[in-house]
Design a protein around this motif. Sequence first.
Motif, PDB file in Angstrom:
ATOM      1  N   VAL A   1       8.126 -14.793  -2.024  1.00 18.67           N
ATOM      2  CA  VAL A   1       7.726 -13.993  -3.278  1.00 18.67           C
ATOM      3  C   VAL A   1       9.386 -14.214  -4.158  1.00 18.67           C
ATOM      4  O   VAL A   1       8.987 -14.547  -5.123  1.00 18.67           O
ATOM      5  CB  VAL A   1       8.551 -12.590  -2.623  1.00 18.67           C
TER       6      VAL A   1
ATOM      7  N   PHE B   1      11.113  -5.338   2.159  1.00 17.87           N
ATOM      8  CA  PHE B   1      10.234  -4.751   1.147  1.00 17.87           C
ATOM      9  C   PHE B   1       9.234  -3.439   2.263  1.00 17.87           C
ATOM     10  O   PHE B   1       9.742  -2.592   3.177  1.00 17.87           O
ATOM     11  CB  PHE B   1       8.702  -5.446   1.667  1.00 17.87           C
TER      12      PHE B   1
ATOM     13  N   ALA C   1      10.120  -5.496  -3.452  1.00 19.52           N
ATOM     14  CA  ALA C   1      10.039  -6.204  -2.739  1.00 19.52           C
ATOM     15  C   ALA C   1      11.769  -5.831  -2.540  1.00 19.52           C
ATOM     16  O   ALA C   1      12.243  -6.325  -3.712  1.00 19.52           O
ATOM     17  CB  ALA C   1      10.158  -7.718  -3.354  1.00 19.52           C
TER      18      ALA C   1
END
Length: 445
Positions: A42, A323, A349
């Motif tokens: 991510v 998350f 996130a």
Amino acid sequence: MTTVHRSTKPAALDLPVRLPPAPRIPRLAQALGFSLSRQWTVEQIARRYGDAFTMTLPVFGPTVMITEPTLAKQVFMANTDDVGNIQPNLSRVLGSGSVFALDGMDHRRRRKLLTPPFHGKSIKNYETIFEEETLREAANWPDGQPFETLEPMMRITLNVILRAVFGADGAQLDELRRIIPPWVTLGSRLSVLPTPQRTYGRFSPWGRLATYRRQYDEVIGRLIDAVQADPAFDTRDDVLALLLRSTYEDGSSMSRQDIGDELLTLLAAGHETTAATLGWVFERISRHPDVLAKLAAEADTDDNDYRQAVILEVQRARTIIDFAGRHVYAPTFELGEWVVPQGYSIVVAIREVHHRSQDFPDPQRFDPQRFVGQRPPTLSHIPFGGGTRRCVGAAFANVEMDVVLRTVLRHFTIETTAAAGEKMHSRGVAYTPADGGRVVMRRRR
């Protein structure tokens, strides 16, 4: 089966879909990267695509990932009929009666029952338990020898939540101490994997999880019988008694199965993440002598401003749960400049939100001073999630961490180290210090 109540308000407009950009990476590579190292994956994609991007994730499918507080606020504050709990969710492991399984009105009604034991005067009553369990565990710590703090913190936080939930100790709680830790470790890992159609026998991971659950249900059934038979049942203030006495607005009460699922949720969520944060606290402060010196000096007073700042900074710098997700139920959902279609997941996130230089200058630096005398920005510091699904035990966990840390500092001197910081280790749901938060402590004379 729980029925999810939906609003009768007019349906949301079916707007033209406009999704954030997707990385030019094959879906299989995205899935593998997210499964093997989701924080790194991510982070790399966010560097290139910014505040919002689209991915195809294992378990959750097509997903919009967001890293910006204003977008997170839109998700957290959205009407729960339009944007509900992520699908699938932790109820796969915790059970259909868990608060994680519920949405809409059912979720609001359940939270109303769960909130009282974890707020206000109730938490004040638990402070003695926090200190007692810390001292009981610390009695066996090696003096002047390195040891991992994570596992002792796991035992402290599990014993604390067991006593808070059941109000007493005994043989049946010893059974839960045997069942819960391996169940949490296994369940945490399996919760981020697809659920198989069958368990494939008692030697498979899902089969072992089912065995732990059967053992847990047997113990909880006996505990419920014992509490209901207690002559002092009407005056007991433990969580189990409160749930057994509680009723919804219509006079109905929780079923035994729902109570079992909810207690399992409290036991699992109520100890692993708190223990992981404490493990990171010891890992961080042992590498920052100035922070440790201020903490030690404050521990001998009645103040806790700096200790709270340290806990907040650890939660930011070493994000345990990375998350928070939702599922789009409406035909479309407007998210900033984007329009997300029904069936998509939206994932905040949290780690990326916590490391935005716009909100936290020099975000890689461990600096509790940034929280001294001021609370963190509400939507930029979200270790417990946000909105209607924010962790119901957040206040309980923060007081527990404060008391545990204060107790340790009053009875031990923590040695500093010049060793490199420990790496993040994924336990499935939570992230812990890779070496267990190793420190050297000496008893204060």
